[in-house]
Structures are given as structure tokens and as C-alpha cells.
Design an enzyme around this catalytic site. Structure first.
Site, PDB file in Angstrom:
ATOM      1  N   ARG A 157       9.170  41.405  16.138  1.00 22.50           N
ATOM      2  CA  ARG A 157       8.880  42.830  16.273  1.00 22.50           C
ATOM      3  C   ARG A 157       7.536  43.063  16.956  1.00 22.50           C
ATOM      4  NH1 ARG A 157       9.703  44.907  10.244  1.00 22.50           N
ATOM      5  NH2 ARG A 157       9.414  46.961  11.219  1.00 22.50           N
ATOM      6  N   ILE A 168      13.095  36.895   5.740  1.00 23.59           N
ATOM      7  CA  ILE A 168      13.318  37.819   6.839  1.00 23.59           C
ATOM      8  C   ILE A 168      13.154  39.221   6.264  1.00 23.59           C
ATOM      9  CG2 ILE A 168      14.765  36.308   8.239  1.00 23.59           C
ATOM     10  CD1 ILE A 168      17.218  37.627   7.159  1.00 23.59           C
ATOM     11  N   ASP A 169      12.799  40.165   7.111  1.00 23.10           N
ATOM     12  CA  ASP A 169      12.482  41.514   6.648  1.00 23.10           C
ATOM     13  C   ASP A 169      13.677  42.170   5.959  1.00 23.10           C
ATOM     14  OD1 ASP A 169      10.004  41.205   7.827  1.00 23.10           O
ATOM     15  OD2 ASP A 169      10.570  42.273   9.661  1.00 23.10           O
ATOM     16  N   LYS A 170      13.364  43.118   5.101  1.00 17.82           N
ATOM     17  CA  LYS A 170      14.397  43.876   4.392  1.00 17.82           C
ATOM     18  C   LYS A 170      15.457  44.400   5.356  1.00 17.82           C
ATOM     19  CE  LYS A 170      15.067  48.275   1.962  1.00 17.82           C
ATOM     20  NZ  LYS A 170      14.409  49.503   1.448  1.00 17.82           N
TER      21      LYS A 170
END
Length: 329
Positions: free
Chosen positions: A243, A141-143
Site C-alpha cells: 500500500r 495481512i491487513d484486516k
């Protein structure tokens, strides 16, 4: 393409009829797997246009350019970084990742990552399939996205989890705060996702036949003041999927610096709260244990920064109530 630390390889395709990954491997000496990874990162161009498909068969004489990033340390180092462990057994570990923590080392983030923390916590006992820089990592998962992810401690667990991700049987649900109110209030977004030709750090919707098929199911849980609390369930798991898909229907995530612009009316609020990330939380993760076959399902409470944001946007829904609904499926 690339930055000042990239090693630029220029040349031409030698023969007709070869797959791009094989043709470039033959010419450059890089492995086919390395070529595929560079294609996925948008680091290869043919005749000046970014290429992403390893199966392409360019004509002999086609010019190519490859931007090979600077090398990073071969092995991630164990570091004593606090972790929130939701579940752990001999085969896997489920972590509730805070926003701001990078999952694995890469250029620009050589340490201080989730992998560094896991190597310390697990005493190096992580699967090797992801390579020495990404031990145990089956998905990411993104930062700046918070929430749940599962990490494999051994190769059997890694392979079993990877099969479930590949056949889309993993349950994943996210809390998202969108700009505006999605219309319709619930629906499905379908659209292939690939690296943007204009910006390799960004993903984009592309025409069918290019990129990777992606499906997101969403429903509005609560309309808010200029925003909405939305549940997103992933049928597929592509880079930046939620997103990109929500931005594609005109309702990007609040605080997303890449795929949306914060509405002027919300900017003072985000500054006041110090909310400087996309409002996205991986709240539910469900799968069959890759070794025992036992069905597992985990839920993560909405973190404090998103709770404060929701309250300021006028939320009347109890996060505990919504979380219970998501936990029960």
C-alpha cells in the site's frame, strides 16, 4: 499520542550512553521487549517527536512520553468461526483469509479474529512464541486484505518459518488494483518504511537509516479503465508495504482509505458494488516446510468482490489464466 484509554508515562532519561530501550526500561519498569513493541507502534516520543529506534542513545535529561494502551484480555478465546483451510499438517496450517477478518486480538478487536477461529479449529494447539494474544502468528495481512497466510502449530515450526521470513526466502505475490496506470509498467520500489510521525496508525516512507528496508517488485498485468491490475512480489514484508510503495509512485490501491483517494470517476462504481476496502489479495505463498524441508507453494483465487471490480473496470484477462500463471511462477 494515544487515546483516552491510554496510560501516559512522562519522565526524563536518567543517564547518557544507554540504548533507548534499556534507558526507558530502567526508568519505567516496563520490559525492554515491551518498550520495543511500543516503539514499533509509534507510542513513544522524545522531546515531543515520535521515536522508533530502540538503539538510539538519547542524552540524559531528554524528556520522554509513553502512551501505554489499555490492557486486553491475557488470552484469546476459542471461537467457532468458519475458516478456509488450504493446507494443514501436524506443524502448520495455511489459511485463505477473507477480507474483513482481523488476524489477532488487539484493542478494538478483542474477539472474532483469525486467532480465535484457529484456537477453536486447532483445539488450542498453536505455537506460543507470539504470546498468548497472538498464538501461532508468524506474519500478518491487513484486516481488509484477503488471501493466504501460514500459522505455526508448534514452536519448531514457528522458529523455522520466522527464519525464512527474516532471510526473505518466502515467496509472496499479491494481486492489486491500482488507481491509474503505473509508469513504467513494471519496476521495483525501494524505500524504508516506519510509523508516520504525524499518525501512528499510518506507515510512511522515511529516509535511509530510519525504519525498515523494504522492496516491492511490480508488473502490470492489464491496463484497465482508469486503473490497472498489478502483480506485486514482496522481497521484504513490512507493515502496509504494498500500500505504501504503490502510493509512493502515485498509484495507490483502489479503495484504500488510508493511503489514497478514490478518483472521482471511480467513486460511483465502488458505491454501486459496495466495494469498501483496498483492492489487494495475497494470491501466492511459497516456503520450505520448517520441519520436513519440503517445498510448499499455494495459490488463492481472486475473491468475488475483486472479480466484480475487475469486470466493471473492463478486464479482458481471465482471472483463472492469470492465477495459473502466478501458480506456475
Amino acid at each position: 499520542m494515544g487515546g483516552t484509554t491510554d496510560d501516559i508515562l512522562d519522565g526524563v532519561i536518567a543517564a547518557d550512553g544507554q540504548r533507548l530501550d534499556r534507558a526507558l526500561a530502567d526508568v519505567t519498569g516496563l520490559s525492554r521487549e515491551r518498550i520495543k513493541a511500543l516503539l514499533g507502534d509509534g507510542r513513544i516520543a522524545l522531546d515531543g517527536k515520535t521515536a522508533t529506534q530502540a538503539s538510539l542513545k538519547p542524552a540524559a535529561g531528554t524528556a520522554f512520553r509513553i502512551a501505554v494502551p489499555a490492557a486486553i484480555p491475557a488470552e484469546a478465546a476459542a471461537q467457532d468461526i468458519p475458516l478456509t483451510i488450504v493446507h494443514e499438517d501436524t506443524d502448520l496450517i495455511v489459511v485463505d483469509k477473507p477480507a474483513g477478518l482481523v488476524v489477532h486480538p488487539a484493542a478494538g478487536n478483542l474477539d472474532g479474529t483469525l486467532v480465535n477461529a484457529l484456537l477453536h479449529h486447532c483445539h488450542g494447539q498453536l505455537s506460543g512464541i507470539g504470546g498468548v494474544a497472538r498464538p501461532g502468528i508468524v506474519h500478518r495481512i491487513d484486516k481488509d486484505t484477503s488471501g493466504l497466510l501460514v500459522v505455526a502449530k508448534n514452536d519448531a515450526a514457528h522458529e523455522g518459518l520466522a527464519r525464512q521470513f527474516a532471510d526473505h526466502s518466502i515467496e509472496r505475490a499479491y494481486f492489486a488494483v491500482t488507481s491509474g496506470h503505473p509508469v513504467p509498467a513494471a519496476g521495483t520500489v525501494r524505500g524504508a518504511i516506519a510509523r508516520s510521525a504525524a499518525n501512528r496508525k499510518k506507515m510512511a516512507l522515511v529516509e535511509d537509516g530510519r525504519g525498515k528496508h523494504a522492496v516491492t517488485h511490480y508488473r502490470t498485468l492489464e491496463p484497465l479503465d482508469g486503473a490497472a491490475l498489478v502483480e506485486c512480489r514482496l522481497e521484504t514484508g513490512r507493515t502496509h508495504q504494498v500500500r505504501v510503495h504503490l502510493a509512493s509512485i502515485g498509484h495507490p490501491l483502489v479503495g484504500d482509505p488510508v493511503y489514497g483517494r478514490t478518483p472521482p470517476r471511480l467513486r460511483p462504481l465502488l458505491q454501486q458494488l459496495g466495494f469498501a476496502r483496498q483492492a489487494l489479495h495475497a494470491a501466492v505463498l511459497g516456503f520450505n516446510h520448517p520441519v520436513s524441508g519440503t517445498a510448499l507453494r499455494f495459490a488463492s483465487p481472486v475473491p468475488r468482490d475483486m472479480q466484480e471490480l475487475l469486470q466493471e473496470l473492463g478486464s479482458k484477462v481471465s482471472i483463472d489464466q492469470v492465477g495459473q500463471e502466478m501458480r506456475s511462477g
